[in-house]
Write a protein that holds these residues in place. Structure first.
Motif, PDB file in Angstrom:
ATOM      1  N   GLN A   1      31.711  44.277  40.048  1.00 52.41           N
ATOM      2  CA  GLN A   1      32.145  43.070  40.748  1.00 52.41           C
ATOM      3  C   GLN A   1      31.297  42.818  41.988  1.00 52.41           C
ATOM      4  OE1 GLN A   1      36.353  42.912  41.500  1.00 52.41           O
ATOM      5  NE2 GLN A   1      36.876  42.958  39.321  1.00 52.41           N
ATOM      6  N   GLU A   2      30.909  43.860  42.671  1.00 46.72           N
ATOM      7  CA  GLU A   2      30.074  43.711  43.865  1.00 46.72           C
ATOM      8  C   GLU A   2      28.696  43.164  43.493  1.00 46.72           C
ATOM      9  OE1 GLU A   2      29.226  43.248  47.604  1.00 46.72           O
ATOM     10  OE2 GLU A   2      31.165  44.092  47.053  1.00 46.72           O
ATOM     11  N   GLN A   3      28.100  43.678  42.425  1.00 51.15           N
ATOM     12  CA  GLN A   3      26.801  43.180  41.975  1.00 51.15           C
ATOM     13  C   GLN A   3      26.912  41.716  41.530  1.00 51.15           C
ATOM     14  OE1 GLN A   3      26.317  46.188  38.972  1.00 51.15           O
ATOM     15  NE2 GLN A   3      24.764  47.299  40.167  1.00 51.15           N
ATOM     16  N   ALA A   4      27.967  41.404  40.806  1.00 50.66           N
ATOM     17  CA  ALA A   4      28.180  40.034  40.343  1.00 50.66           C
ATOM     18  C   ALA A   4      28.371  39.096  41.529  1.00 50.66           C
ATOM     19  CB  ALA A   4      29.389  39.975  39.414  1.00 50.66           C
ATOM     20  N   ALA A   5      29.102  39.561  42.535  1.00 49.51           N
ATOM     21  CA  ALA A   5      29.350  38.743  43.722  1.00 49.51           C
ATOM     22  C   ALA A   5      28.035  38.401  44.428  1.00 49.51           C
ATOM     23  CB  ALA A   5      30.292  39.480  44.679  1.00 49.51           C
ATOM     24  N   ARG A   6      27.185  39.402  44.603  1.00 49.77           N
ATOM     25  CA  ARG A   6      25.889  39.163  45.254  1.00 49.77           C
ATOM     26  C   ARG A   6      25.059  38.173  44.432  1.00 49.77           C
ATOM     27  NH1 ARG A   6      26.167  44.640  46.432  1.00 49.77           N
ATOM     28  NH2 ARG A   6      24.802  45.195  44.708  1.00 49.77           N
ATOM     29  N   ARG A   7      25.048  38.367  43.135  1.00 51.65           N
ATOM     30  CA  ARG A   7      24.243  37.498  42.265  1.00 51.65           C
ATOM     31  C   ARG A   7      24.764  36.057  42.256  1.00 51.65           C
ATOM     32  NH1 ARG A   7      21.923  39.410  36.474  1.00 51.65           N
ATOM     33  NH2 ARG A   7      20.932  37.460  35.933  1.00 51.65           N
ATOM     34  N   MET A   8      26.092  35.897  42.294  1.00 49.82           N
ATOM     35  CA  MET A   8      26.681  34.559  42.257  1.00 49.82           C
ATOM     36  C   MET A   8      26.808  33.921  43.631  1.00 49.82           C
ATOM     37  SD  MET A   8      29.594  34.745  39.265  1.00 49.82           S
ATOM     38  CE  MET A   8      30.545  36.090  39.969  1.00 49.82           C
ATOM     39  N   GLY A   9      26.617  34.722  44.690  1.00 48.80           N
ATOM     40  CA  GLY A   9      26.694  34.187  46.047  1.00 48.80           C
ATOM     41  C   GLY A   9      28.110  33.928  46.523  1.00 48.80           C
ATOM     42  N   ILE A  10      29.046  34.750  46.050  1.00 52.77           N
ATOM     43  CA  ILE A  10      30.441  34.625  46.479  1.00 52.77           C
ATOM     44  C   ILE A  10      30.958  36.011  46.871  1.00 52.77           C
ATOM     45  CG2 ILE A  10      30.898  32.586  45.056  1.00 52.77           C
ATOM     46  CD1 ILE A  10      32.331  34.381  43.045  1.00 52.77           C
ATOM     47  N   PRO A  11      32.026  36.091  47.669  1.00 55.94           N
ATOM     48  CA  PRO A  11      32.575  37.391  48.059  1.00 55.94           C
ATOM     49  C   PRO A  11      33.177  38.129  46.855  1.00 55.94           C
ATOM     50  CG  PRO A  11      33.447  35.622  49.451  1.00 55.94           C
ATOM     51  CD  PRO A  11      32.718  34.981  48.325  1.00 55.94           C
ATOM     52  N   GLN A  12      33.124  39.458  46.901  1.00 56.24           N
ATOM     53  CA  GLN A  12      33.658  40.279  45.805  1.00 56.24           C
ATOM     54  C   GLN A  12      35.130  39.985  45.515  1.00 56.24           C
ATOM     55  OE1 GLN A  12      35.972  43.092  46.262  1.00 56.24           O
ATOM     56  NE2 GLN A  12      36.117  43.147  44.024  1.00 56.24           N
ATOM     57  N   PRO A  13      35.992  39.773  46.522  1.00 54.97           N
ATOM     58  CA  PRO A  13      37.383  39.459  46.192  1.00 54.97           C
ATOM     59  C   PRO A  13      37.530  38.179  45.352  1.00 54.97           C
ATOM     60  CG  PRO A  13      37.229  40.150  48.475  1.00 54.97           C
ATOM     61  CD  PRO A  13      35.826  39.991  47.969  1.00 54.97           C
ATOM     62  N   LYS A  14      36.602  37.229  45.523  1.00 59.21           N
ATOM     63  CA  LYS A  14      36.633  36.015  44.704  1.00 59.21           C
ATOM     64  C   LYS A  14      36.281  36.340  43.244  1.00 59.21           C
ATOM     65  CE  LYS A  14      37.169  32.640  47.823  1.00 59.21           C
ATOM     66  NZ  LYS A  14      38.087  31.537  47.771  1.00 59.21           N
ATOM     67  N   VAL A  15      35.352  37.278  43.048  1.00 59.30           N
ATOM     68  CA  VAL A  15      35.006  37.710  41.684  1.00 59.30           C
ATOM     69  C   VAL A  15      36.221  38.369  41.055  1.00 59.30           C
ATOM     70  CG1 VAL A  15      33.550  39.219  40.272  1.00 59.30           C
ATOM     71  CG2 VAL A  15      32.564  38.006  42.228  1.00 59.30           C
ATOM     72  N   SER A  16      36.896  39.217  41.812  1.00 62.04           N
ATOM     73  CA  SER A  16      38.105  39.872  41.318  1.00 62.04           C
ATOM     74  C   SER A  16      39.137  38.834  40.895  1.00 62.04           C
ATOM     75  CB  SER A  16      38.679  40.791  42.411  1.00 62.04           C
ATOM     76  OG  SER A  16      39.877  41.396  41.967  1.00 62.04           O
ATOM     77  N   GLY A  17      39.312  37.813  41.715  1.00 65.18           N
ATOM     78  CA  GLY A  17      40.249  36.751  41.385  1.00 65.18           C
ATOM     79  C   GLY A  17      39.862  36.022  40.110  1.00 65.18           C
ATOM     80  N   LEU A  18      38.571  35.699  39.980  1.00 62.82           N
ATOM     81  CA  LEU A  18      38.098  35.034  38.767  1.00 62.82           C
ATOM     82  C   LEU A  18      38.391  35.869  37.528  1.00 62.82           C
ATOM     83  CD1 LEU A  18      34.598  33.526  39.680  1.00 62.82           C
ATOM     84  CD2 LEU A  18      36.686  32.283  39.090  1.00 62.82           C
ATOM     85  N   MET A  19      38.141  37.165  37.627  1.00 67.86           N
ATOM     86  CA  MET A  19      38.359  38.062  36.487  1.00 67.86           C
ATOM     87  C   MET A  19      39.847  38.129  36.107  1.00 67.86           C
ATOM     88  SD  MET A  19      35.273  39.085  35.826  1.00 67.86           S
ATOM     89  CE  MET A  19      35.043  40.689  35.123  1.00 67.86           C
ATOM     90  N   ARG A  20      40.714  37.807  37.048  1.00 71.94           N
ATOM     91  CA  ARG A  20      42.157  37.773  36.782  1.00 71.94           C
ATOM     92  C   ARG A  20      42.643  36.364  36.431  1.00 71.94           C
ATOM     93  NH1 ARG A  20      42.254  39.907  41.738  1.00 71.94           N
ATOM     94  NH2 ARG A  20      43.646  38.269  42.453  1.00 71.94           N
ATOM     95  N   GLY A  21      41.706  35.400  36.359  1.00 72.40           N
ATOM     96  CA  GLY A  21      42.081  34.040  35.985  1.00 72.40           C
ATOM     97  C   GLY A  21      42.476  33.147  37.140  1.00 72.40           C
ATOM     98  N   ASP A  22      42.193  33.577  38.359  1.00 74.06           N
ATOM     99  CA  ASP A  22      42.505  32.764  39.541  1.00 74.06           C
ATOM    100  C   ASP A  22      41.285  31.920  39.886  1.00 74.06           C
ATOM    101  OD1 ASP A  22      43.349  31.633  41.895  1.00 74.06           O
ATOM    102  OD2 ASP A  22      43.317  33.513  43.040  1.00 74.06           O
ATOM    103  N   PHE A  23      41.263  30.687  39.394  1.00 77.66           N
ATOM    104  CA  PHE A  23      40.115  29.817  39.634  1.00 77.66           C
ATOM    105  C   PHE A  23      40.513  28.506  40.297  1.00 77.66           C
ATOM    106  CE2 PHE A  23      41.477  29.468  35.214  1.00 77.66           C
ATOM    107  CZ  PHE A  23      41.767  28.128  35.096  1.00 77.66           C
ATOM    108  N   ALA A  24      41.720  28.461  40.846  1.00 75.96           N
ATOM    109  CA  ALA A  24      42.233  27.224  41.448  1.00 75.96           C
ATOM    110  C   ALA A  24      41.360  26.729  42.596  1.00 75.96           C
ATOM    111  CB  ALA A  24      43.665  27.435  41.928  1.00 75.96           C
TER     112      ALA A  24
END
Length: 111
Positions: free
Chosen positions: A51-74
């Motif tokens: 998630q940390e690597q994905a966050a850096r690559r996507m330019g968003i904080p790691q907690p946002k990646v965690s949320g996305l992976m749980r379906g929180d995209f509001a």
């Protein structure tokens, strides 16, 4: 919706958009966004990113990646989700054409 009976059990055939079937507002937008999030999840897994690597690559904080992976995209726009996908190695093409009906519709095609 159409109803069917199979082995004595009655059920309804969905429309293809679970959000619309549930009567949620902005169902079409939710369907598009959920499809984009699904592809982001698939890309992260395929690339073997944390998630940390994905966050850096996507330019968003790691907690946002965690949320996305749980379906929180509001709190993500469709544009931001598409930006995340391009940063994960996806090409995105948007085609605009005149609709045959009076009102057009959005389609997410993943290939």
């Amino acid at each position: 919706m159409k109803k069917r009976i199979v082995d004595g059990v009655e059920f309804e055939i969905g429309s293809g958009n679970v959000f619309a079937d549930l009567g949620l507002p902005d169902a079409e937008k939710l369907k598009i966004k959920s499809g984009l999030v699904f592809e982001i999840d698939e890309a992260i897994r395929r690339l073997g990113l944390t998630q940390e690597q994905a966050a850096r690559r996507m330019g968003i904080p790691q907690p946002k990646v965690s949320g996305l992976m749980r379906g929180d995209f509001a709190n993500f726009s469709e544009r931001k989700l598409m930006d995340c996908l391009t940063r994960l190695g996806y090409d995105i093409e948007i085609t605009v054409k005149r609709a045959e009906a009076e009102t057009g519709h959005l389609v997410l095609a993943v290939g």
